[in-house]
Enzyme design. Sequence first.
Site, PDB file in Angstrom:
ATOM      1  CD  GLU A 131      33.933  39.015  69.992  1.00  0.00           C
ATOM      2  OE1 GLU A 131      33.119  38.288  69.386  1.00  0.00           O
ATOM      3  OE2 GLU A 131      33.691  40.211  70.274  1.00  0.00           O
TER       4      GLU A 131
ATOM      5  CB  CYS B 240      27.829  42.767  69.380  1.00  0.00           C
ATOM      6  SG  CYS B 240      26.780  43.284  70.745  1.00  0.00           S
TER       7      CYS B 240
ATOM      8  CG  HIS C  74      30.654  40.232  71.997  1.00  0.00           C
ATOM      9  ND1 HIS C  74      31.273  41.132  71.160  1.00  0.00           N
ATOM     10  CD2 HIS C  74      29.671  40.918  72.622  1.00  0.00           C
ATOM     11  CE1 HIS C  74      30.699  42.314  71.289  1.00  0.00           C
ATOM     12  NE2 HIS C  74      29.722  42.217  72.175  1.00  0.00           N
TER      13      HIS C  74
HETATM   14  N1  GLN Z   1      25.906  49.417  70.865  1.00  0.00           N
HETATM   15  C1  GLN Z   1      25.184  48.195  70.706  1.00  0.00           C
HETATM   16  C2  GLN Z   1      24.331  47.882  71.921  1.00  0.00           C
HETATM   17  O1  GLN Z   1      24.543  48.418  72.967  1.00  0.00           O
HETATM   18  C3  GLN Z   1      26.111  47.042  70.410  1.00  0.00           C
HETATM   19  C4  GLN Z   1      27.063  46.735  71.520  1.00  0.00           C
HETATM   20  C5  GLN Z   1      28.233  45.902  71.109  1.00  0.00           C
HETATM   21  O2  GLN Z   1      28.555  45.810  69.933  1.00  0.00           O
HETATM   22  N2  GLN Z   1      28.897  45.281  72.048  1.00  0.00           N
HETATM   23  O3  GLN Z   1      23.406  47.105  71.843  1.00  0.00           O
END
Ligand code: GLN
Length: 538
Positions: free
Chosen positions: A517, A386, A515
């Site tokens: 995970e 992410c 994600h």
């Molecule tokens: N802050 C970033 C976004 O909002 C990544 C979010 C995250 O890593 N879950 O896009």
Amino acid sequence: MKYIFVAGGVMSGIGKGIATASIGRILQSKGFKVVAVKIDPYINIDAGTMNPVEHGEVFVTKDGVECDQDIGNYERFLDIESTTDNYITTGRVYKTVIEKERNLEYNGRCVEVVPDIPNEVIRRIKKAAKISKADFVLIEIGGTVGEYQNMLFLEAARMIRLQRPQDVFFILVSYLPVPGVTGEMKTKPTQYSARTLNSAGIQPDMILARSSVALDKPRKRKISIFCNVPEKNVISAPDIKSIYEVPINFEKDGLSARILKKFNLRSRNKGDLKDWKKFVNTSKTATQVVKIGIVGKYFETGKFVLQDSYISVIEAIKHASWANDKKPEIHWLLSSKYEKKSSALKELKQYDGIIVPGGFGVRGVEGKIKVIEFCRKNKIPFLGLCLGMQLAVIEFARNVCGLKDANSYEMSPDCKFPVIDVMPEQKILIKEKKYGGTMRLGEYECELRPNTISAKAYKSKLIYERHRHRYELNNEFRRKLESKGLVMAGVNPERDLVEIIEIKEHPFFVATQFHPEFKSSPLHPHPLFREFVKTCIE
Ligand code: GLN
């Protein structure tokens, strides 16, 4: 349909979630279908608006609910997927009741905390039960018995038991301290917890006695007598190294036999947790270490290191390492360290691989970018998750494409090259301060490009992965990035959004907007993590 309630006594953090998930796993192994519901007593509608240092990881379900990490435990232990129906908070309950009242659904009568709030809790529990068609519904009541916040949930449990006493089993997970000075395990706090539960109209059927060591006979007897629970229903739950051993340990004390006896049920097969035991065994016998560094910022809390914020990442690393017959060794690397001292970067060479996980806000970002640059140049296996992917794109834009002022709209809205940008619909939400539950959340389709590391890992063309972010790779820069060698390995076909990037001529440089995970479990390690760890070993 049988209902098993799990509540906690004495103090928080004694592993109610793992206990609930473990009981579920055991019942599954006996041939029953199980569903789990988590009740969190906070007013928040969901966990999405909470700081990870305070709340721990925010887990995301396939239908996009930002929920408690215990839902993640259930998914990992039970290999099931949860939805919004498996997660109840005080906020959700009150919101529904108030909305119903506004819609005249209470036929003009006075709406009251009791029974209308417990009734809404019961409606939600029964809905989750019905949808799942499970034999057993496990309901974990968050918080500790005796506190004000979860009283109405205990009241709901009491009311369900009143309706169908033969179908309800109540478990108190309690804690037995062994004070250092005397060295003697004490049962009194547990006795008080059981009594507090009694005063809420609930007699526990079973007590899971958490402690640093196993319970001895005299202590079992004492708890039995004072808490009014048969001795056989006092289950010893000592501290153990791996959470995954908990189901096996519970069974040593005959847990499932006691539950089945209460319900007059027999095991439907010779289930003895065979697969589970096999994997636990591998996790214990693997000796060769694989050393993974996680670069983050959500683990400082006073003098303690908090790992809760990255729990799914940690578990996914473990699953993948054991699948490769290796012993994971996870190191916490504070991103700010690499901002101050570039020389610190050299230390990264001691790790077999580096992960940059998700995150929010500008703090620590430049340090992570430096780490990513170091991994790219020194061919250290790298997995970005992410925010980790967004920063990998920024690093590539700055240092390979020469776009010096490249950044993300989140960190620097006025930067010259917003390679990570905000979608128009998100811009409106931010302007209107509508933050709760409005990110790009939950499962989306992703099409993999052939001959990429990702395609080889997943062994399929279409995958479904869970998201939680507001910002995206800016397609205006896609050509430029691709022309310099950034591989767009996975794309969401519906909106043409880049979901995975890779770099060629590197043993493993993969970063995902989603994600992965959240979809790893011990019996089904995630393909990307598995491949990452495999490369780390090589
Ligand atoms: N802050 C970033 C976004 O909002 C990544 C979010 C995250 O890593 N879950 O896009």
